[in-house]
Structures are given as structure tokens and as C-alpha cells.
Motif scaffolding. Structure first.
Motif, short mmCIF file in Angstrom:
data_model
loop_
_atom_site.label_atom_id
_atom_site.label_comp_id
_atom_site.label_asym_id
_atom_site.label_seq_id
_atom_site.Cartn_x
_atom_site.Cartn_y
_atom_site.Cartn_z
N ALA A 99 49.26 51.81 5.88
CA ALA A 99 50.20 51.12 4.99
C ALA A 99 51.58 51.77 5.04
O ALA A 99 52.61 51.07 5.05
CB ALA A 99 49.66 51.12 3.56
N VAL A 100 51.63 53.09 5.08
CA VAL A 100 52.92 53.79 5.14
C VAL A 100 53.61 53.49 6.48
O VAL A 100 54.82 53.22 6.52
CB VAL A 100 52.73 55.30 4.95
N GLN A 101 52.86 53.52 7.56
CA GLN A 101 53.45 53.18 8.85
C GLN A 101 53.99 51.76 8.87
O GLN A 101 55.09 51.51 9.37
CB GLN A 101 52.40 53.33 9.96
N GLU A 102 53.22 50.82 8.31
CA GLU A 102 53.66 49.44 8.28
C GLU A 102 54.96 49.28 7.49
O GLU A 102 55.84 48.50 7.87
CB GLU A 102 52.58 48.55 7.66
N ALA A 103 55.08 50.04 6.40
CA ALA A 103 56.31 49.96 5.60
C ALA A 103 57.52 50.36 6.44
O ALA A 103 58.56 49.68 6.43
CB ALA A 103 56.19 50.85 4.37
N PHE A 104 57.41 51.45 7.19
CA PHE A 104 58.52 51.89 8.03
C PHE A 104 58.77 50.93 9.19
O PHE A 104 59.92 50.65 9.55
CB PHE A 104 58.25 53.30 8.58
N LEU A 105 57.70 50.41 9.78
CA LEU A 105 57.87 49.49 10.90
C LEU A 105 58.56 48.20 10.47
O LEU A 105 59.44 47.68 11.17
CB LEU A 105 56.50 49.16 11.52
N ILE A 106 58.19 47.68 9.31
CA ILE A 106 58.82 46.45 8.82
C ILE A 106 60.27 46.72 8.43
O ILE A 106 61.14 45.86 8.64
CB ILE A 106 58.00 45.86 7.66
N LEU A 107 60.54 47.90 7.90
CA LEU A 107 61.93 48.28 7.64
C LEU A 107 62.74 48.24 8.93
O LEU A 107 63.86 47.71 8.97
CB LEU A 107 61.99 49.68 7.03
N PHE A 108 62.18 48.79 10.00
CA PHE A 108 62.86 48.79 11.30
C PHE A 108 63.07 47.37 11.80
O PHE A 108 64.16 47.00 12.26
CB PHE A 108 62.03 49.60 12.30
N GLN A 109 62.03 46.54 11.70
CA GLN A 109 62.10 45.17 12.20
C GLN A 109 63.09 44.32 11.40
O GLN A 109 63.73 43.42 11.95
CB GLN A 109 60.71 44.53 12.15
#
Length: 234
Positions: A99-109
Motif C-alpha cells: 500500500a505504501v509503495q502504491e501511494a508513492f507510485l500513484i503520486l509519481f504517475q
């Protein structure tokens, strides 16, 4: 401010810090970013930005490949995101890390949209994304009884009266109550119900059954009633 943003802010303010497995999480996230085509430049930790650098400035150079900006944003927000996922939401370690990784990845996207929003609120976006991810994890893994009937201790709950009371609260007070009393899935159900969305609409949005929505709404309203009662002067 929209209720979703206020809930993200409440989550951010209540999040404990947890550094468990951050080195591994950092390595996994860095690899996943590179897999999207992000080409980092500079040495990680080789040119750390100063403490005065804003999240906005860091995000702007991160998308252009600045490895030090990745490191700075991760150091600034990951421990509290991890603490919120692991300790406040009580996700399993693997789910919390994902979940933490997804939060950062979506921020990047979605960096362009985040940077175009005034004011730019990187931590609010991260915590809001984490809340949404947690809610959908809970929805996917929940196993509710088929008939959705409340248990005996819940039968006296006046849902209509309590809903009317909540609608009279300020958005800030409501967000604080929801964050303190309910899990993210229950928060989503109550928020959508207060926005006049019916059970089938909520069920479709969350990928659960209408009976499950009914159970979640009833359970959340009971928790909110208890939270309001605790605030009343004795």
C-alpha cells in the motif's frame, strides 16, 4: 475542502511513525519506479536536497529523474505512511508495504495533476491514496454473512436520526470523527451515504454487495454514536 481531503489530512495528523522494513521498502519502490521507465540520474543520497526544499520542488524534479529527490521524499513521508498502514490500519506487513509503495507510485504517475492543484499537497495526496488502497483491500478480503443482519446489540440504533445529526456537523468535525472511530472502508461507506448515494451505488463503487454496505454503514454509525457520546460532558 472536500471530505476526502479532510479525511486524508486527519489520517496524516494521526499517523504514528514506523521505520520497520523501510530499507527493503525503499529498494522495492525504487525498482518499481525504474520499471515504469523512470531513469534516475545522480547518486542516491549523493546530493541530498536541503530541508528547506518543498515537497512541490522535490516532486517536480523527481519526475525528471532526480534520484536525490526520490530519497528526500521517501525519507520525509515513508515512516509515517508505514506507521499508518501497519499500526493504525493494522494491515499485514506485506499489504502495508504494498500500500505504501502504491501511494508513492500513484503520486509519481499523477505528479502533473498534483503539481497543478493549488495548494500543492503531497502528503495529503499520499495519505488519501493510502486510505483508498486500504479501503479496497478491506473490501476485497472481507467475508460478511450473506443476510447482512445486524447483531442484537445494534438493533436499537436510530440510523436516520444519527445520519441527520452527522449532516449538521462541520466537515472538519465529521472527518475527525470518521478517522478516529472508523476504518477506511467504513469511512468510504458513510461518506458516500452522506453524499446521498444509495446502497447499490456504494456497493458498485466498492465492489461489494448491498448487504455488505448495509452492515458496514450500520457498524460505522454505531461507532460514530459511541464517539459522539464520549465527547458529551458528563
Amino acid at each position: 475542502m472536500p471530505l476526502a481531503d479532510l479525511l486524508a489530512r486527519a489520517a496524516m495528523l494521526s499517523a504514528p511513525s514506523d521505520a520497520t522494513d523501510l530499507a527493503r521498502l525503499r529498494a522495492l519502490l525504487f525498482g518499481r519506479l525504474r520499471a515504469t521507465g523512470w531513469a534516475p540520474s545522480g547518486d542516491l543520497r549523493g546530493r541530498p536536497p536541503g530541508l528547506v526544499d518543498s515537497d512541490e520542488a522535490l516532486l517536480a524534479v523527481l519526475v525528471r529523474g532526480d534520484a536525490a529527490a526520490f530519497d528526500a521524499l521517501f525519507d520525509r513521508h515513508a515512516a509515517r505512511l508505514n506507521g499508518y498502514a501497519r499500526r493504525r490500519l493494522q494491515l499485514q506487513p506485506a499489504d502495508a508495504a504494498d500500500a505504501v509503495q502504491e501511494a508513492f507510485l500513484i503520486l509519481f504517475q499523477k505528479a502533473e495533476a498534483v503539481l497543478a492543484h493549488e495548494p500543492v499537497n503531497v502528503p495529503g495526496f499520499l495519505f488519501g491514496t493510502l486510505r483508498n488502497k486500504a479501503a479496497h483491500l478491506m473490501a476485497a478480503r472481507s467475508r460478511e454473512v450473506a443476510d447482512g443482519s445486524p447483531d442484537d446489540r445494534e438493533l436499537a440504533l436510530d440510523e436516520g436520526g444519527l445520519t441527520a445529526l452527522l449532516q449538521r456537523e462541520t466537515a472538519e468535525k465529521l472527518a475527525s470523527l470518521l478517522e478516529r472511530a472508523c476504518n477506511p472502508l467504513e469511512q468510504e461507506v458513510v461518506s458516500m451515504a452522506l453524499d446521498d448515494r444509495d446502497g447499490p451505488e456504494i456497493a458498485l463503487a466498492l465492489g461489494i454487495t448491498p448487504n455488505h454496505v448495509r452492515q458496514l454503514r450500520h457498524r460505522a454509525l454505531r461507532k460514530l454514536r459511541e464517539a459522539l457520546a464520549e465527547e458529551e460532558p458528563s
